[in-house]
Design an enzyme around this catalytic site. Sequence first.
Site, mmCIF file in Angstrom:
data_model
loop_
_atom_site.group_PDB
_atom_site.id
_atom_site.type_symbol
_atom_site.label_atom_id
_atom_site.label_comp_id
_atom_site.label_asym_id
_atom_site.label_seq_id
_atom_site.Cartn_x
_atom_site.Cartn_y
_atom_site.Cartn_z
ATOM 1 N N SER A 1 0.825 -1.209 0.000
ATOM 2 C CA SER A 1 0.000 0.000 0.000
ATOM 3 C C SER A 1 0.857 1.257 0.000
ATOM 4 O O SER A 1 0.334 2.337 -0.225
ATOM 5 C CB SER A 1 -0.862 0.044 1.266
ATOM 6 O OG SER A 1 -1.665 -1.084 1.364
ATOM 7 N N HIS B 1 -1.458 -2.862 -7.027
ATOM 8 C CA HIS B 1 -2.159 -2.588 -5.777
ATOM 9 C C HIS B 1 -3.660 -2.775 -5.977
ATOM 10 O O HIS B 1 -4.314 -1.960 -6.616
ATOM 11 C CB HIS B 1 -1.826 -1.142 -5.339
ATOM 12 C CG HIS B 1 -2.424 -0.755 -4.037
ATOM 13 N ND1 HIS B 1 -2.914 0.504 -3.793
ATOM 14 C CD2 HIS B 1 -2.604 -1.463 -2.893
ATOM 15 C CE1 HIS B 1 -3.380 0.545 -2.552
ATOM 16 N NE2 HIS B 1 -3.192 -0.628 -1.994
ATOM 17 N N GLU C 1 -4.137 -0.237 -9.023
ATOM 18 C CA GLU C 1 -3.214 0.879 -9.145
ATOM 19 C C GLU C 1 -1.856 0.245 -9.468
ATOM 20 O O GLU C 1 -1.360 -0.562 -8.677
ATOM 21 C CB GLU C 1 -3.189 1.567 -7.783
ATOM 22 C CG GLU C 1 -2.716 2.951 -7.743
ATOM 23 C CD GLU C 1 -2.913 3.553 -6.345
ATOM 24 O OE1 GLU C 1 -2.911 4.761 -6.260
ATOM 25 O OE2 GLU C 1 -3.043 2.813 -5.342
ATOM 26 N N ASN D 1 -3.963 5.742 -1.403
ATOM 27 C CA ASN D 1 -3.658 5.822 0.025
ATOM 28 C C ASN D 1 -2.969 7.121 0.420
ATOM 29 O O ASN D 1 -3.012 7.511 1.585
ATOM 30 C CB ASN D 1 -2.830 4.613 0.458
ATOM 31 C CG ASN D 1 -3.708 3.379 0.542
ATOM 32 O OD1 ASN D 1 -4.897 3.475 0.832
ATOM 33 N ND2 ASN D 1 -3.148 2.229 0.243
#
Length: 300
Positions: free
Chosen positions: A128, A149, A161, A199
């Site tokens: 992450s 991701h 991602e 994130n």
Amino acid sequence: MTRPVVVPVVEIRAVGVVGGGQMGRGIAQVFAASGFTVVLADVNDDALSHAVKMIERDMQRRVDRGTLTAEDREQARANLTTTTDYAAFAESDLVIEAVTENEVLKNTIFRTLQPHIKATTILATNTSSISVTRLAAATDRPERFIGIHFMNPAPVMKLVEVTRGLPTDEPTFQAVAALAERIGKRLVASADTPAFIVNRILIPMINEAVYALYEGVGDILAIDSAMKLGANHPMGPFELADYIGLDTCLAVMRVLHEELGDSKYRPCPLLAKYVDANWLGKKSGRGFYDYAVTPARPTR
Ligand code: NAD
């Protein structure tokens, strides 16, 4: 006249996944349901049987809802095997690591599994927040290393991602782009900066909600309700934090704080306290909410 360079794209058929936690098992399910041969690895048989139980439960729910046929469920289940031995990755064209958000652990896993995989196998991380370039550099194939991701829950969320490390080559990116389409996901490319796109924005928002709680701006229910009703978020920040896992949220904040060096990313001490108590959210049965009761009740 210069000729365009023809880039060979590796075709991925068999996938290995390391880590059968909430992300790894979801990723394994996505690939198994999309017709790939999947081997899922974790530290022990208990972790693996729990992962398989959760996958089967999710697929059963889909069958009950009529969004998956019983036949497709059986096929997906037949595509999936589990192991505690990386020798089972010998045929994998792609191995995705989805273990705890800890760089030392991830490096150890790549080092341990490398001798068991083909020279052409693409290695990917579901991290992450950790630098894809740094993880790549510690492997034996930095050019065939990439960040993929998935969002939580992987079988539901449409986004992947994808992050190229500095050494990641074009065929690797193209292979992953083709793969995203085959598993029905939309790819967004992110630069290799701490926590990427989602994130970088989401986890500081959750951390700010914890500060708001810490400073008495509102209690858990007030803050969650305010963000759902006032900002049209489908889940409040505490519900979402519990869903993600508070250890993961804290690890991401620490990476942002250390790597960007900006005090605005300092993790809230209250978030660290929940993690110290091992109140990690849904996965441990208690976080900002207590899941032993229905409906879940705030823990403070
Ligand atoms: P989790 O705690 O649910 O699962 C981690 C798994 O890793 C566990 O099953 C554990 O047994 C396994 N593991 C630990 N050490 C291992 C080892 N040496 N070998 C094999 N398996 C090992 O965590 P998670 O939420 O699934 O997160 C995994 C990764 O995915 C992290 O990098 C996290 O940042 C990332 N991620 C998490 C989310 C989220 O919402 N939770 C979303 C996207 C990405």
